[in-house]
Motif scaffolding. Structure first.
Motif, PDB file in Angstrom:
ATOM      1  N   ARG A  50      -2.448 -24.405  -4.466  1.00 27.98           N
ATOM      2  CA  ARG A  50      -1.804 -23.107  -4.640  1.00 27.98           C
ATOM      3  C   ARG A  50      -2.696 -22.176  -5.447  1.00 27.98           C
ATOM      4  N   GLN A  51      -2.714 -20.921  -5.051  1.00 28.59           N
ATOM      5  CA  GLN A  51      -3.508 -19.925  -5.772  1.00 28.59           C
ATOM      6  C   GLN A  51      -2.789 -18.586  -5.747  1.00 28.59           C
ATOM      7  N   SER A  52      -2.599 -18.014  -6.922  1.00 28.41           N
ATOM      8  CA  SER A  52      -1.984 -16.686  -7.021  1.00 28.41           C
ATOM      9  C   SER A  52      -3.088 -15.636  -7.025  1.00 28.41           C
ATOM     10  N   THR A  53      -2.923 -14.623  -6.202  1.00 32.53           N
ATOM     11  CA  THR A  53      -3.940 -13.578  -6.099  1.00 32.53           C
ATOM     12  C   THR A  53      -3.271 -12.272  -5.694  1.00 32.53           C
ATOM     13  N   THR A  54      -4.054 -11.259  -5.387  1.00 29.11           N
ATOM     14  CA  THR A  54      -3.545  -9.956  -4.962  1.00 29.11           C
ATOM     15  C   THR A  54      -4.277  -9.520  -3.707  1.00 29.11           C
ATOM     16  N   ALA A  55      -3.519  -9.045  -2.718  1.00 34.96           N
ATOM     17  CA  ALA A  55      -4.135  -8.551  -1.487  1.00 34.96           C
ATOM     18  C   ALA A  55      -4.958  -7.301  -1.795  1.00 34.96           C
ATOM     19  N   SER A  56      -6.125  -7.192  -1.190  1.00 30.12           N
ATOM     20  CA  SER A  56      -7.013  -6.052  -1.449  1.00 30.12           C
ATOM     21  C   SER A  56      -6.525  -4.795  -0.741  1.00 30.12           C
ATOM     22  N   SER A  57      -7.244  -3.694  -0.986  1.00 31.03           N
ATOM     23  CA  SER A  57      -6.901  -2.426  -0.333  1.00 31.03           C
ATOM     24  C   SER A  57      -7.091  -2.503   1.177  1.00 31.03           C
ATOM     25  N   LEU A  58      -7.893  -3.473   1.628  1.00 31.72           N
ATOM     26  CA  LEU A  58      -8.109  -3.685   3.058  1.00 31.72           C
ATOM     27  C   LEU A  58      -7.132  -4.699   3.645  1.00 31.72           C
ATOM     28  N   SER A  59      -6.104  -5.051   2.859  1.00 31.95           N
ATOM     29  CA  SER A  59      -5.081  -6.018   3.274  1.00 31.95           C
ATOM     30  C   SER A  59      -5.681  -7.387   3.560  1.00 31.95           C
ATOM     31  N   LEU A  60      -6.633  -7.790   2.711  1.00 29.37           N
ATOM     32  CA  LEU A  60      -7.274  -9.092   2.837  1.00 29.37           C
ATOM     33  C   LEU A  60      -7.011  -9.936   1.603  1.00 29.37           C
ATOM     34  N   VAL A  61      -6.899 -11.238   1.812  1.00 26.69           N
ATOM     35  CA  VAL A  61      -6.689 -12.192   0.725  1.00 26.69           C
ATOM     36  C   VAL A  61      -7.823 -13.208   0.784  1.00 26.69           C
ATOM     37  N   VAL A  79      -0.453  -4.478   6.462  1.00 27.70           N
ATOM     38  CA  VAL A  79      -0.909  -3.363   5.622  1.00 27.70           C
ATOM     39  C   VAL A  79       0.058  -3.102   4.467  1.00 27.70           C
ATOM     40  N   ALA A  80       1.339  -3.303   4.692  1.00 20.65           N
ATOM     41  CA  ALA A  80       2.346  -3.036   3.666  1.00 20.65           C
ATOM     42  C   ALA A  80       2.159  -3.894   2.424  1.00 20.65           C
ATOM     43  N   TYR A  81       1.423  -5.015   2.549  1.00 18.70           N
ATOM     44  CA  TYR A  81       1.249  -5.922   1.420  1.00 18.70           C
ATOM     45  C   TYR A  81      -0.054  -5.686   0.650  1.00 18.70           C
ATOM     46  N   ALA A  82      -0.820  -4.659   1.029  1.00 16.71           N
ATOM     47  CA  ALA A  82      -2.034  -4.330   0.279  1.00 16.71           C
ATOM     48  C   ALA A  82      -1.674  -4.021  -1.172  1.00 16.71           C
ATOM     49  N   HIS A  83      -2.479  -4.533  -2.108  1.00 14.82           N
ATOM     50  CA  HIS A  83      -2.280  -4.366  -3.549  1.00 14.82           C
ATOM     51  C   HIS A  83      -1.058  -5.122  -4.084  1.00 14.82           C
ATOM     52  N   HIS A  84      -0.444  -5.974  -3.267  1.00 10.82           N
ATOM     53  CA  HIS A  84       0.722  -6.745  -3.703  1.00 10.82           C
ATOM     54  C   HIS A  84       0.310  -8.174  -4.058  1.00 10.82           C
ATOM     55  N   PRO A  85       1.041  -8.808  -4.976  1.00 10.85           N
ATOM     56  CA  PRO A  85       0.740 -10.203  -5.331  1.00 10.85           C
ATOM     57  C   PRO A  85       1.061 -11.138  -4.163  1.00 10.85           C
ATOM     58  N   VAL A  86       0.213 -12.131  -3.991  1.00 13.72           N
ATOM     59  CA  VAL A  86       0.356 -13.094  -2.907  1.00 13.72           C
ATOM     60  C   VAL A  86       0.072 -14.491  -3.456  1.00 13.72           C
ATOM     61  N   VAL A  87       0.831 -15.470  -3.007  1.00 19.31           N
ATOM     62  CA  VAL A  87       0.570 -16.872  -3.325  1.00 19.31           C
ATOM     63  C   VAL A  87       0.021 -17.538  -2.072  1.00 19.31           C
ATOM     64  N   VAL A  88      -1.142 -18.167  -2.206  1.00 17.81           N
ATOM     65  CA  VAL A  88      -1.765 -18.852  -1.085  1.00 17.81           C
ATOM     66  C   VAL A  88      -1.536 -20.356  -1.240  1.00 17.81           C
ATOM     67  N   LYS A  89      -1.062 -20.997  -0.175  1.00 14.46           N
ATOM     68  CA  LYS A  89      -0.889 -22.446  -0.154  1.00 14.46           C
ATOM     69  C   LYS A  89      -1.800 -23.011   0.935  1.00 14.46           C
ATOM     70  N   GLY A  90      -2.819 -23.759   0.508  1.00 17.84           N
ATOM     71  CA  GLY A  90      -3.784 -24.290   1.462  1.00 17.84           C
ATOM     72  C   GLY A  90      -3.743 -25.803   1.545  1.00 17.84           C
TER      73      GLY A  90
END
Length: 231
Positions: A185-196, A207-218
């Motif tokens: 698990r990793q907590s991060t933030t989506a970039s202005s380009l909507s990339l994590v 696109v709506a999630y750009a600049h929003h916190p995201v949790v990645v589960k790999g």
């Protein structure tokens, strides 16, 4: 002691292409029962996944497991028997509550059982080179072979492997009530380009999630992106 090895590799033909893969082996010395699972590479997630699959395959958790000094489990060898263990190994151990023992450096004889089982599984399960469409198909075949192998006799001993496995199980810890989630698990933030960014790769989000916190589960099978508990 039960033995585990996650550092071995071999070749398979995946969709017609020759690929090098890592394989996880867990062997039970008393019964000679063995479990084998193939992964694309060796990493914390595949280390976790191999253990979860092996424990569920055998139906219990060994009380103590002997390991080689894999970088996935050992972050530093302090000298002698002292080891600084990785956070990933400690997470797995705290869930299943097994004890561990690491082989001394350059003392391969200390894990002779699993070394012989690696040789056995290579010669019996991976020769000739498997030709499969994906790893799921291959791992299904390997699981069947491991189950069939239980009907063989233990060399130099009485009884089938399946019969001796019952005694192994009687000495094991029970599986915990909750399944270990073999993912990072990793907590991060989506970039202005909507990339994590995760594990040196970029994953796109709406696109709506750009600049929003995201949790990645790999896990070793997939990468899941979550926002406010929504995938």
């Amino acid at each position: 002691d039960w033995s585990s090895d996650v550092c071995s590799s071999d070749l398979i033909k995946l969709n017609g292409q020759l690929r090098k893969v890592a394989f996880f082996v867990m062997a039970l010395p008393y019964s000679d029962a063995v479990f084998l699972k193939v992964h694309e590479r060796e990493c914390t997630e595949t280390f976790w996944d191999g253990h979860v699959a092996a424990f569920e395959f055998f139906g219990g958790v060994p009380r103590r497991i002997v390991y080689d000094n894999s970088r996935v489990a050992v972050s530093q060898i302090m000298g002698g028997k002292e080891r600084r263990l990785t956070q990933g190994f400690l997470q797995l151990q705290s869930h299943y509550l097994f004890e561990h023992r690491f082989c001394r450096v350059r003392r391969g004889n200390e894990k002779g059982v699993v070394e012989s089982m690696v040789k056995f599984t290579r010669g019996n399960f991976l020769v000739p080179v498997p030709q499969v469409r994906d790893l799921e198909q291959l791992n299904g075949q390997l699981r069947e072979r491991c189950q069939e192998d239980r009907q063989c006799r233990v060399r130099g001993k009485e009884g089938l492997k399946q019969q001796r496995l019952s005694e192994d199980l009687a000495a094991m810890l029970p599986l915990p009530a909750s399944r270990f989630e073999a993912c990072r698990r990793q907590s991060t933030t989506a970039s202005s380009l909507s990339l994590v960014r995760f594990d040196d790769n970029d994953y796109s989000v709406p696109v709506a999630y750009a600049h929003h916190p995201v949790v990645v589960k790999g896990s070793c099978q997939e990468v899941v992106l979550c926002h406010l508990q929504q995938e």
